[in-house]
Design a protein around this motif. Structure first.
Motif, mmCIF file in Angstrom:
data_model
loop_
_atom_site.group_PDB
_atom_site.id
_atom_site.type_symbol
_atom_site.label_atom_id
_atom_site.label_comp_id
_atom_site.label_asym_id
_atom_site.label_seq_id
_atom_site.Cartn_x
_atom_site.Cartn_y
_atom_site.Cartn_z
ATOM 1 N N THR A 15 0.909 -1.200 -0.088
ATOM 2 C CA THR A 15 0.099 0.145 -0.109
ATOM 3 C C THR A 15 0.811 1.332 0.185
ATOM 4 O O THR A 15 0.520 2.318 -0.924
ATOM 5 N N LEU B 269 0.629 4.317 -2.743
ATOM 6 C CA LEU B 269 0.891 5.627 -2.209
ATOM 7 C C LEU B 269 1.968 6.522 -2.929
ATOM 8 O O LEU B 269 1.686 7.586 -3.326
ATOM 9 N N LYS C 297 2.304 10.711 -10.451
ATOM 10 C CA LYS C 297 1.551 11.894 -10.185
ATOM 11 C C LYS C 297 0.938 12.329 -11.456
ATOM 12 O O LYS C 297 1.943 12.564 -12.319
ATOM 13 N N ALA D 275 -0.022 15.600 -13.927
ATOM 14 C CA ALA D 275 0.750 16.959 -13.967
ATOM 15 C C ALA D 275 -0.200 17.667 -13.132
ATOM 16 O O ALA D 275 -1.315 18.023 -13.333
ATOM 17 N N ILE E 235 -1.027 17.812 -10.254
ATOM 18 C CA ILE E 235 -1.895 17.366 -9.015
ATOM 19 C C ILE E 235 -1.361 16.479 -8.094
ATOM 20 O O ILE E 235 -0.376 15.820 -8.544
ATOM 21 N N ALA E 236 -1.436 16.924 -6.879
ATOM 22 C CA ALA E 236 -1.043 15.976 -5.950
ATOM 23 C C ALA E 236 -1.869 15.398 -4.895
ATOM 24 O O ALA E 236 -2.624 16.052 -4.138
ATOM 25 N N SER E 237 -2.469 14.365 -5.389
ATOM 26 C CA SER E 237 -3.811 13.725 -4.944
ATOM 27 C C SER E 237 -3.628 12.004 -4.629
ATOM 28 O O SER E 237 -2.890 11.745 -5.627
ATOM 29 N N THR E 238 -3.958 11.642 -3.658
ATOM 30 C CA THR E 238 -4.203 10.081 -3.512
ATOM 31 C C THR E 238 -5.155 9.519 -4.229
ATOM 32 O O THR E 238 -5.381 8.210 -4.103
ATOM 33 N N SER E 239 -5.814 10.250 -4.899
ATOM 34 C CA SER E 239 -6.839 9.435 -5.527
ATOM 35 C C SER E 239 -6.515 8.558 -6.792
ATOM 36 O O SER E 239 -7.183 7.636 -6.965
ATOM 37 N N LEU F 127 -5.658 7.948 -16.249
ATOM 38 C CA LEU F 127 -6.332 6.909 -16.558
ATOM 39 C C LEU F 127 -5.083 6.277 -17.849
ATOM 40 O O LEU F 127 -4.360 6.905 -18.278
ATOM 41 N N TRP G 257 -10.757 -0.094 -12.917
ATOM 42 C CA TRP G 257 -10.315 1.096 -12.459
ATOM 43 C C TRP G 257 -9.693 2.066 -13.701
ATOM 44 O O TRP G 257 -9.503 3.231 -13.714
ATOM 45 N N ARG H 148 -6.812 2.533 -13.940
ATOM 46 C CA ARG H 148 -5.664 3.251 -13.431
ATOM 47 C C ARG H 148 -5.190 2.741 -12.102
ATOM 48 O O ARG H 148 -5.816 1.689 -11.815
ATOM 49 N N PRO I 114 -5.250 3.895 -4.463
ATOM 50 C CA PRO I 114 -4.601 3.338 -3.507
ATOM 51 C C PRO I 114 -5.418 1.880 -2.998
ATOM 52 O O PRO I 114 -4.732 1.102 -2.711
ATOM 53 N N ALA I 115 -6.582 1.913 -3.093
ATOM 54 C CA ALA I 115 -7.494 0.768 -2.842
ATOM 55 C C ALA I 115 -7.602 -0.276 -3.873
ATOM 56 O O ALA I 115 -8.564 -0.715 -4.101
ATOM 57 N N GLY J 8 -9.287 -3.758 -3.908
ATOM 58 C CA GLY J 8 -11.002 -3.817 -3.607
ATOM 59 C C GLY J 8 -11.123 -4.668 -2.695
ATOM 60 O O GLY J 8 -12.222 -5.059 -2.327
ATOM 61 N N PRO K 250 -15.102 -0.153 -1.030
ATOM 62 C CA PRO K 250 -13.819 -0.869 -2.109
ATOM 63 C C PRO K 250 -14.517 -1.602 -3.161
ATOM 64 O O PRO K 250 -15.576 -2.507 -3.084
ATOM 65 N N GLY K 251 -14.354 -1.666 -4.306
ATOM 66 C CA GLY K 251 -14.830 -2.204 -5.401
ATOM 67 C C GLY K 251 -16.000 -1.754 -6.150
ATOM 68 O O GLY K 251 -16.470 -2.354 -7.081
ATOM 69 N N ASP L 238 -13.227 14.245 -7.828
ATOM 70 C CA ASP L 238 -12.696 12.865 -7.910
ATOM 71 C C ASP L 238 -13.380 12.015 -8.723
ATOM 72 O O ASP L 238 -12.912 11.064 -9.217
ATOM 73 N N LEU M 161 -6.242 17.917 -1.386
ATOM 74 C CA LEU M 161 -5.208 17.299 -2.463
ATOM 75 C C LEU M 161 -4.893 18.764 -2.886
ATOM 76 O O LEU M 161 -5.270 19.749 -2.986
ATOM 77 N N VAL M 162 -3.688 18.583 -4.131
ATOM 78 C CA VAL M 162 -3.324 19.928 -4.748
ATOM 79 C C VAL M 162 -3.784 19.676 -5.908
ATOM 80 O O VAL M 162 -3.427 18.755 -6.840
ATOM 81 N N GLY N 55 -3.867 15.237 1.196
ATOM 82 C CA GLY N 55 -3.659 14.311 0.355
ATOM 83 C C GLY N 55 -5.028 13.759 -0.346
ATOM 84 O O GLY N 55 -4.999 13.329 -1.390
ATOM 85 N N TYR N 56 -6.124 14.476 0.229
ATOM 86 C CA TYR N 56 -7.215 13.935 -0.486
ATOM 87 C C TYR N 56 -8.446 14.777 0.441
ATOM 88 O O TYR N 56 -8.051 15.645 1.155
#
Lengths: 407, 464
Positions: A184, A188, A196, A198, A200-204, A208, A296, A298, A301-302, A305, B141-142, B166, B237-238, B276-277
């Protein structure tokens, strides 16, 4: 247990003490019931009882929160099977779950609790993502490469847990759990670091993948396509026959039953354990590939699933049988997907689906234990009981899961 | 065999249970649960509506959604919002779908959207909505947006609002995949013809509020209140959106710091930290509670929240109880101060209702057109629930003098254009000039904000 019992028969004298079984019931219990003439009906009662009880408990929970249980179950059913697109969602969830379960069946057969499967799915997805981001190939070349990347990533990560286990004497539960966190962490790091988007700094998630790296889907807005279904079905069939009809499968079962005996009869246990890890990791890695390029598109983080952990429940509920994996995984996928409709229709939390799954698995395992106890008591004077109660062996925890009744 | 039987039995049982329930059950049983949450939100929206303008209409409109009196109340509000309405015949039923990234009751971003959906339900006779909250890979999840779309479509929903940045990529993918459905991605830009990411889809729209102004107000409140001269900005997040909002807060702070407080601009510290989110995901993001505590420990006495949830204010409230003089500004949700009123300087909030209403009404009438809307405040009354897309709730902790400065000088100044904080020179964090002296930033320049500004500290994740 059926396949396991039948196939281990040739070596049973040395490998395991349990006599031949029929119809998936361990010999002692079976003989006892046969003698009492209850047979099939009692089996059926023991099978359906816990599920009924699970449904009753879930229903009570629903009533307790003031919901209409019949309506809740209907909504879940319709959420899973209401139309073709919804059914395709169930299948798209079934594929990674089946792949994870089939991998886990291998490690469980070898007596291993491969908790690290989550990390192996993630690593498969990471390797897949790297390939998808790196090679600008046409789909025909890229998609096989993506699956191979997933296999390599998953297998490598599993081997790490395997090496920790066989050479470092780190129990696979702890090693696997640790490696899950590391995987994990790597995801991250990649998502907010080198991969990341361009500006953007996001954990989402990452950008794609390009369309060539997307698994094709059936027309009409379906969520799933032929490739991943084929991969899952072929995997199930291969593992079913490999565990059932090959020397390798037999040796793996021998190790799972009693690693020390297996060692003494000349099986290279270390090699087989590592092999089991690697194979499980390979299937898990493919689950990661499917998640990344089929669901996904892409890396997120999760990305796993939660199918790794859910896969453990699937294997437990299927009684460690390859034949049971597909339907049980399908049931789990249907409950998971169907339960999303609960908040839409009834303002009920969709975690109800998880509650139902958890309760049923718990009760099925519990019922197996209770059954063993009841029958042991019923036949206490018999030699059978002595066999049933005999100690399991040095690698107690994992092997117990493999032995059927005395959990 | 035993296990196969087991599974078969299981499936049969499941099927049997489903079959047992006849179709007629839906309507009566569905009604109470869907309206139940309504009851909890109605009081929160009604009082504000009553307070600002329609003291007499608000209660009646709430009570008469299903009654015959609806047309008259609808008419009064329709007059102020949309020109296309035909109150007497607006009984055509429509159900729209709303997808929320966080819990519907997060006292922040998602709740603001949930309130807007309820606003439509109240104002547009025959309208209703279904929603799914917590759609993020950590809570579900999923579960993909694609699945939610098919689930909603199976219930006859034709208009789906996905309410998070998002969801933008997946919404656009879904719009391409389902030409028969219409999508609105709130806060996105894929439908902006003059934007960088225009996709040209006929069934995709965007809207967003000009929160920049209210973030300037928030920055102003922070700068007027701080004693240490150190302000923290708790960022999510940025990206373009969060950079421009953080920058706006800083511009507001710097203006009020120099103009009203008459202090040296270099003495103002403005530190940005990103978790970060949009909200806390344990193990994935930084913990906003820890970050907020870190801000106060480092000597910041005001924290401006930029995330979806209320941690900054909660921490400020806890510290106040211990006797510290620290404050926070919440974000997104009109009642965002309620978590800790005594520590709250205010909330810049979104009032999505009017734009939701216009969108749903147009869609029901068949006159909806794809487009991108960036709705500003109603400068006559930024807190008008029927006309202003963004607003500012004054907090209890904001001193009367500072409130007066904001209300009587800063906001009117922005309203009449005499205060224009996007007028150059605007210098980026790396020292380069972004807006030259004498010119004013365009919508594109503001929307696609490449960096934090000079004078701010924190990561920019620059686009250039």
């Amino acid at each position: 247990m059926k396949a396991m019992g039948e196939r281990t028969e040739p070596s049973k004298g040395r490998v395991e003490e349990t006599p031949r079984t029929r119809e998936g019931v361990p010999a002692p219990a079976q003989e006892a019931t046969a003698r009492r003439g209850a047979g099939m009906w009692e089996n059926l009662a023991w099978s359906i009882g816990p599920i009924l009880l699970g449904l009753i408990l879930t229903t009570l929970a629903l009533l307790a929160v003031g919901a209409n249980p019949v309506r809740a179950y209907t909504v879940m059913w319709k959420g899973a099977f209401g139309n073709a697109a919804q059914f395709s969602n169930v299948v798209s969830s079934w594929v990674p779950l089946a792949l994870a379960s089939v991998g886990l069946l291998i490690t469980f057969t070898a007596g291993l609790w491969n908790i690290g499967i989550e990390g192996q799915i993630i690593m498969g997805a990471i390797f897949t993502a790297w390939t998808a981001r790196t090679f600008d190939w046409p789909a025909e070349a890229l998609i096989p490469a993506l699956f191979i990347s997933g296999i390599i990533g998953g297998a490598a990560w599993a081997l790490l847990a395997g090496v920790l286990k066989t050479y470092g004497h780190v129990h696979e539960i702890f090693g696997g759990l640790g490696l899950n966190f590391v995987a994990t962490g790597v995801t991250l790091y990649l998502i907010i670091g080198p991969w990341k988007r361009a500006g953007i700094a996001s954990t989402s998630g990452t950008e794609l993948f390009r369309p060539a790296a997307w698994l094709p889907t059936f027309p009409g807005g379906m969520a799933v396509g032929p490739i991943e279904i084929a991969v899952a079905v072929v995997s199930l069939v291969i593992v079913y026959f490999a565990l059932r009809g090959t020397l390798w499968g037999l040796k793996l079962k021998a190790i799972g039953k009693n690693i020390r005996s297996a060692y003494w009869i000349g099986i290279s246990t270390r090699l087989h354990l590592l092999g089991a890890f690697a194979l499980c990791g390979a299937f898990a890695g493919m689950a990661g590939t499917v998640q990344a390029i089929g669901v996904w598109h892409r890396l997120i983080p999760a990305i796993s699933g939660g199918y790794g952990y859910l896969g453990i429940l699937v294997v437990l509920l299927s009684g460690f049988q390859a034949a049971g994996l597909a339907p049980v995984a399908f049931f789990f996928a249907a409950v998971s997907k169907g339960s999303v409709a609960l908040p839409l229709d009834l303002q009920l939390d969709s975690s109800l689906g998880g509650v139902l799954q958890g309760i049923i698995v718990l009760l099925v395992i519990l019922s197996q234990g209770v059954r063993a106890r009841v029958q042991r008591a019923g036949a206490s004077a018999r030699i059978d009981s002595a066999v049933l109660a005999s100690p399991v062996g040095p690698t107690a925890a994992p092997v117990e899961a493999n032995e059927n009744p005395p959990l | 065999m035993k296990k196969v039987l087991l599974i078969a039995a299981l499936v049969v049982l499941f099927a049997a249970l489903a079959a047992c329930s006849p179709a007629p059950t839906p309507a009566p049983t569905a009604a109470p649960p869907t309206t139940a949450p309504q009851a909890t939100t109605a009081p929160t929206t009604a009082p504000t509506a009553a307070a600002t303008k329609a003291a007499t209409t608000a209660p009646t409109s709430a009570a008469t959604t299903a009654a015959t009196k609806a047309p008259t109340t609808a008419a009064t509000t329709a007059a102020t919002t949309a020109a296309t309405s035909s109150p007497t015949t607006a009984t055509k039923s429509i159900t729209f779908g709303v997808v929320l990234v966080g819990p519907y009751n997060d006292h922040g971003w998602s709740e603001a959207n949930y309130i807007a959906a309820n606003y439509v339900k109240q104002k547009l006779p025959g309208s209703d909505f279904i929603y799914l909250d917590k759609l993020n890979p950590s809570d579900r999840p999923g579960t993909t947006l694609e699945q939610v779309v098919t689930d909603m479509a199976s219930k006859g929903v034709k208009l789906i609002l996905t309410t998070s940045d998002d969801f933008q990529t997946d919404t656009t993918t879904a719009a391409q995949k389902h030409p028969d459905l219409t999508f609105i991605n709130v806060s996105g830009d894929n439908a902006w013809k003059d934007g960088k990411n225009y996709k040209g889809l006929k069934n995709l729209g965007n809207f967003m509020g000009k929160m920049e102004y209210m973030k300037m107000v928030a920055g102003c409140a922070a700068a007027l209140t701080t004693q240490t001269g150190k302000i923290g900005f708790l960022g999510p997040l940025v990206n373009d959106e969060t950079r421009r909002l953080a920058d706006s807060a800083y511009l507001g702070a710097r203006y009020c710091w120099t103009t009203y407080a008459k202090k040296d601009p270099s003495a103002l510290k403005f530190d940005v930290k990103w978790i970060g989110y949009w909200f806390n995901i344990p193990g994935v993001t930084l913990d906003p509670t820890q970050v907020a505590n870190g801000f106060y420990d480092a000597g910041n006495d005001v924290v401006i929240s930029g995330i979806d949830t209320t941690e900054a204010l909660v921490v400020a409230g806890q510290r106040q109880k211990q006797g510290q003089k620290v404050y926070a500004l919440s974000y997104d949700y009109i009642n965002g101060c309620n978590e800790a009123p005594d520590a709250c300087l205010g909330v810049p909030y979104f009032n999505w209702g009017p734009r939701y209403l216009k969108t749903v009404r147009d869609f029901a009438a068949g006159t909806w057109q794809p487009g991108w809307y960036w709705d500003g405040p109603d400068w006559k009354d930024i807190n008008n629930p029927d006309t202003s897309a963004v607003g500012f709730t004054y907090g209890k902790a904001l001193s009367n003098a500072n409130k007066a400065t904001i209300q009587n000088q800063f906001i009117p100044g922005m309203a009449d254009g005499s205060i224009s904080l996007w007028k150059g020179p605007v210098t980026l964090q790396d020292g380069s000039t972004y807006i030259a002296a004498g010119s004013t930033a365009t919508d594109q320049q503001i929307w696609y904000m490449p960096q934090l500004l000079q004078g701010m500290t924190g990561a920019s994740a620059p686009t250039k």
